[in-house]
Design a protein around this motif. Sequence first.
Motif, PDB file in Angstrom:
ATOM      1  N   ALA A  42       0.815  -1.221   0.000  1.00  0.00           N
ATOM      2  CA  ALA A  42       0.000   0.000   0.000  1.00  0.00           C
ATOM      3  C   ALA A  42       0.841   1.260   0.000  1.00  0.00           C
ATOM      4  O   ALA A  42       0.374   2.338  -0.393  1.00  0.00           O
ATOM      5  N   ASN A  43       2.119   1.141   0.420  1.00  0.00           N
ATOM      6  CA  ASN A  43       3.001   2.314   0.427  1.00  0.00           C
ATOM      7  C   ASN A  43       3.461   2.713  -0.966  1.00  0.00           C
ATOM      8  O   ASN A  43       4.237   3.665  -1.112  1.00  0.00           O
ATOM      9  N   THR A  44       3.009   1.989  -1.999  1.00  0.00           N
ATOM     10  CA  THR A  44       3.309   2.374  -3.382  1.00  0.00           C
ATOM     11  C   THR A  44       2.888   3.817  -3.648  1.00  0.00           C
ATOM     12  O   THR A  44       3.494   4.511  -4.471  1.00  0.00           O
ATOM     13  N   GLY A  45       1.872   4.253  -2.953  1.00  0.00           N
ATOM     14  CA  GLY A  45       1.415   5.631  -3.119  1.00  0.00           C
ATOM     15  C   GLY A  45       2.503   6.644  -2.842  1.00  0.00           C
ATOM     16  O   GLY A  45       2.523   7.723  -3.435  1.00  0.00           O
ATOM     17  N   TYR A  46       3.442   6.296  -1.954  1.00  0.00           N
ATOM     18  CA  TYR A  46       4.521   7.235  -1.653  1.00  0.00           C
ATOM     19  C   TYR A  46       5.474   7.393  -2.834  1.00  0.00           C
ATOM     20  O   TYR A  46       6.035   8.469  -3.063  1.00  0.00           O
ATOM     21  N   LEU A  47       5.685   6.313  -3.589  1.00  0.00           N
ATOM     22  CA  LEU A  47       6.515   6.421  -4.789  1.00  0.00           C
ATOM     23  C   LEU A  47       5.834   7.319  -5.811  1.00  0.00           C
ATOM     24  O   LEU A  47       6.469   8.200  -6.407  1.00  0.00           O
ATOM     25  N   ALA A  48       4.531   7.094  -6.011  1.00  0.00           N
ATOM     26  CA  ALA A  48       3.784   7.948  -6.928  1.00  0.00           C
ATOM     27  C   ALA A  48       3.828   9.398  -6.468  1.00  0.00           C
ATOM     28  O   ALA A  48       3.922  10.328  -7.278  1.00  0.00           O
ATOM     29  N   ALA A  49       3.775   9.612  -5.148  1.00  0.00           N
ATOM     30  CA  ALA A  49       3.831  10.967  -4.607  1.00  0.00           C
ATOM     31  C   ALA A  49       5.183  11.611  -4.896  1.00  0.00           C
ATOM     32  O   ALA A  49       5.268  12.801  -5.248  1.00  0.00           O
ATOM     33  N   GLY A  50       6.258  10.843  -4.765  1.00  0.00           N
ATOM     34  CA  GLY A  50       7.583  11.377  -5.054  1.00  0.00           C
ATOM     35  C   GLY A  50       7.744  11.759  -6.518  1.00  0.00           C
ATOM     36  O   GLY A  50       8.299  12.815  -6.843  1.00  0.00           O
ATOM     37  N   GLN A  51       7.243  10.904  -7.405  1.00  0.00           N
ATOM     38  CA  GLN A  51       7.291  11.216  -8.832  1.00  0.00           C
ATOM     39  C   GLN A  51       6.517  12.501  -9.127  1.00  0.00           C
ATOM     40  O   GLN A  51       6.956  13.345  -9.901  1.00  0.00           O
ATOM     41  N   THR A  52       5.368  12.606  -8.503  1.00  0.00           N
ATOM     42  CA  THR A  52       4.516  13.765  -8.738  1.00  0.00           C
ATOM     43  C   THR A  52       5.156  15.034  -8.206  1.00  0.00           C
ATOM     44  O   THR A  52       5.075  16.092  -8.831  1.00  0.00           O
ATOM     45  N   THR A  74      -2.350  15.437  -7.703  1.00  0.00           N
ATOM     46  CA  THR A  74      -1.913  14.047  -7.614  1.00  0.00           C
ATOM     47  C   THR A  74      -1.063  13.817  -6.371  1.00  0.00           C
ATOM     48  O   THR A  74      -1.181  12.778  -5.701  1.00  0.00           O
ATOM     49  N   LEU A  75      -0.206  14.788  -6.045  1.00  0.00           N
ATOM     50  CA  LEU A  75       0.645  14.666  -4.865  1.00  0.00           C
ATOM     51  C   LEU A  75      -0.183  14.526  -3.600  1.00  0.00           C
ATOM     52  O   LEU A  75       0.083  13.666  -2.745  1.00  0.00           O
ATOM     53  N   LEU A  76      -1.202  15.355  -3.474  1.00  0.00           N
ATOM     54  CA  LEU A  76      -2.056  15.285  -2.290  1.00  0.00           C
ATOM     55  C   LEU A  76      -2.740  13.920  -2.186  1.00  0.00           C
ATOM     56  O   LEU A  76      -2.793  13.312  -1.114  1.00  0.00           O
ATOM     57  N   CYS A  77      -3.260  13.437  -3.316  1.00  0.00           N
ATOM     58  CA  CYS A  77      -3.984  12.158  -3.309  1.00  0.00           C
ATOM     59  C   CYS A  77      -3.067  10.982  -3.029  1.00  0.00           C
ATOM     60  O   CYS A  77      -3.405  10.075  -2.254  1.00  0.00           O
ATOM     61  N   THR A  78      -1.899  10.970  -3.664  1.00  0.00           N
ATOM     62  CA  THR A  78      -1.010   9.824  -3.485  1.00  0.00           C
ATOM     63  C   THR A  78      -0.362   9.818  -2.102  1.00  0.00           C
ATOM     64  O   THR A  78      -0.089   8.745  -1.550  1.00  0.00           O
ATOM     65  N   LEU A  79      -0.107  10.997  -1.530  1.00  0.00           N
ATOM     66  CA  LEU A  79       0.414  11.038  -0.166  1.00  0.00           C
ATOM     67  C   LEU A  79      -0.608  10.486   0.821  1.00  0.00           C
ATOM     68  O   LEU A  79      -0.255   9.834   1.805  1.00  0.00           O
ATOM     69  N   ALA A  80      -1.877  10.789   0.538  1.00  0.00           N
ATOM     70  CA  ALA A  80      -2.936  10.329   1.441  1.00  0.00           C
ATOM     71  C   ALA A  80      -3.330   8.880   1.192  1.00  0.00           C
ATOM     72  O   ALA A  80      -3.986   8.268   2.045  1.00  0.00           O
ATOM     73  N   SER A  81      -2.931   8.322   0.038  1.00  0.00           N
ATOM     74  CA  SER A  81      -3.442   7.006  -0.357  1.00  0.00           C
ATOM     75  C   SER A  81      -3.114   5.879   0.622  1.00  0.00           C
ATOM     76  O   SER A  81      -3.995   5.070   0.933  1.00  0.00           O
ATOM     77  N   PRO A  82      -1.882   5.753   1.150  1.00  0.00           N
ATOM     78  CA  PRO A  82      -1.643   4.652   2.084  1.00  0.00           C
ATOM     79  C   PRO A  82      -2.564   4.727   3.306  1.00  0.00           C
ATOM     80  O   PRO A  82      -3.103   3.708   3.755  1.00  0.00           O
ATOM     81  N   TRP A  83      -2.735   5.937   3.851  1.00  0.00           N
ATOM     82  CA  TRP A  83      -3.607   6.114   5.015  1.00  0.00           C
ATOM     83  C   TRP A  83      -5.057   5.818   4.659  1.00  0.00           C
ATOM     84  O   TRP A  83      -5.760   5.129   5.405  1.00  0.00           O
ATOM     85  N   LEU A  84      -5.510   6.333   3.501  1.00  0.00           N
ATOM     86  CA  LEU A  84      -6.898   6.120   3.094  1.00  0.00           C
ATOM     87  C   LEU A  84      -7.196   4.636   2.886  1.00  0.00           C
ATOM     88  O   LEU A  84      -8.247   4.135   3.307  1.00  0.00           O
ATOM     89  N   ILE A  85      -6.276   3.927   2.236  1.00  0.00           N
ATOM     90  CA  ILE A  85      -6.496   2.507   1.946  1.00  0.00           C
ATOM     91  C   ILE A  85      -6.497   1.687   3.228  1.00  0.00           C
ATOM     92  O   ILE A  85      -7.321   0.778   3.403  1.00  0.00           O
ATOM     93  N   LYS A  86      -5.583   2.007   4.149  1.00  0.00           N
ATOM     94  CA  LYS A  86      -5.520   1.265   5.408  1.00  0.00           C
ATOM     95  C   LYS A  86      -6.749   1.545   6.284  1.00  0.00           C
ATOM     96  O   LYS A  86      -7.230   0.661   7.000  1.00  0.00           O
ATOM     97  N   MET A  87      -7.253   2.789   6.230  1.00  0.00           N
ATOM     98  CA  MET A  87      -8.402   3.160   7.056  1.00  0.00           C
ATOM     99  C   MET A  87      -9.712   2.638   6.478  1.00  0.00           C
ATOM    100  O   MET A  87     -10.666   2.382   7.221  1.00  0.00           O
ATOM    101  N   THR A  88      -9.775   2.495   5.167  1.00  0.00           N
ATOM    102  CA  THR A  88     -11.022   2.031   4.524  1.00  0.00           C
ATOM    103  C   THR A  88     -10.729   0.746   3.751  1.00  0.00           C
ATOM    104  O   THR A  88     -10.609  -0.312   4.334  1.00  0.00           O
ATOM    105  N   SER A  89     -10.636   0.853   2.429  1.00  0.00           N
ATOM    106  CA  SER A  89     -10.278  -0.272   1.561  1.00  0.00           C
ATOM    107  C   SER A  89      -9.939   0.277   0.187  1.00  0.00           C
ATOM    108  O   SER A  89     -10.224   1.440  -0.122  1.00  0.00           O
ATOM    109  N   VAL A  90      -9.320  -0.571  -0.631  1.00  0.00           N
ATOM    110  CA  VAL A  90      -8.990  -0.151  -1.996  1.00  0.00           C
ATOM    111  C   VAL A  90     -10.263   0.207  -2.757  1.00  0.00           C
ATOM    112  O   VAL A  90     -10.324   1.225  -3.464  1.00  0.00           O
TER     113      VAL A  90
END
Length: 405
Positions: free
Chosen positions: A41-51, A358-374
């Motif tokens: 789920a931390n893949t979102g951080y890589l996307a955030a870095g690219q963004t 995109t940066l805002l969404c991908t940074l939040a993605s690991p937390w959002l996915i863990k708190m809810t679901s994909v």
Amino acid sequence: MIKALRQPQLQRLWLGQAFSSIGDEIYRVGLTWFAVSLMGANTGYLAAGQTASLMLLSFIGGKWADRWNPHQTMIRVDLVRMVIVLIPVFVSFFIPVPLSLLIVMALILSSLSAFFDPATQAMIPILAKDFETMQSTNGLMATTIRGARMVGPAVVGLLAAIVPMIHFFTIDAFTFLISAVSIWSLKKYLPENIVQPKGRIGFGDAIMAGFKLIEGHVGMRYVFVSRALTAGAWNLAVIVGFALLIHEITGGDARMFGLVMATYGVGNLLGAVYFGNLKRAGHRLLWLMYLGYVLWGVGVVWIGLAPTVTWIAVASIYTGFLGPMNDLAFIDLMQRKFQVADLTKVFRLRMALESFGTLLCTLASPWLIKMTSVRAVILACGVLWIVCGGIGLLLKSTRATTQTT
């Protein structure tokens, strides 16, 4: 679009973009799968870095890029990207490729797009000569990018069993070389001085250049705000969400992921062919863009609710088909509203704001996915697209009514 292909200079530009776009998709699928396997789920951080790297260079890149010849910029960026994607391939012959190297490579490649993509948009009006041909070329390029979203993942899906994943980067490098040669061959079709050298500008002026251009155009603020919001949701749903959802359902089948992404590409290609050949009158462009938001959002909601991989694939075809509807309308709108000399600034602003969303969404993605679901995150992304489109249609309708009265 056939009209555009009949012109030799546009054929060459198209050939380069076709190979480069296919290579980009192969690289994107390969990198995403590497990241999902290593980071979950931390893949979102890589996307955030690219963004983040793309956003930074999009904002400040004008300090240098506005003084560069767009033709030469495209060639140099292609060659640099070719070298960069070969580095992990070379390293793999001696040691396992470290995740840190893949991250650095991904960040650099993302930042280089801030120079290549606006230069491409500036080249199209120069090569196309008139607006009708330019519109046809926009459709052609959109079809090429969408076709790559079908071919690239399909190549990964078909070859993953026999080709080591690292050598998909080798294929990407080869496509960058072909692109550079094709763009270099355009030299004889271009005027001697495409752009006049400009005086040096500060970082502040480079950042504000795009904002100043859109200030004088009614409705442009919301156009760019909505692009930022929907781009963030697109990347969260398609780049992060798709990979995690398929990984979750199939238990980590890379071939299935590649083939499902290819179905999205099939829809994208069909949509680009249809909307690329559609007459897009100037007064309808905002309507097309905002309606495209709504219809694409419906498709993402469908994917989020789909119970099986088969239904996800079907929903992906529909969703991919609607993607070019808003993209082509936006590109046509920008090329109608702004002079050729200003297009690089406008498209860099687009990239910067879309990267910010995109940066805002991908940074939040690991937390959002863990708190809810994909699935919940994908559904939320679809709803956001629908809301942005609905607000845009309401604003456009209100403005039209006000002008009438």
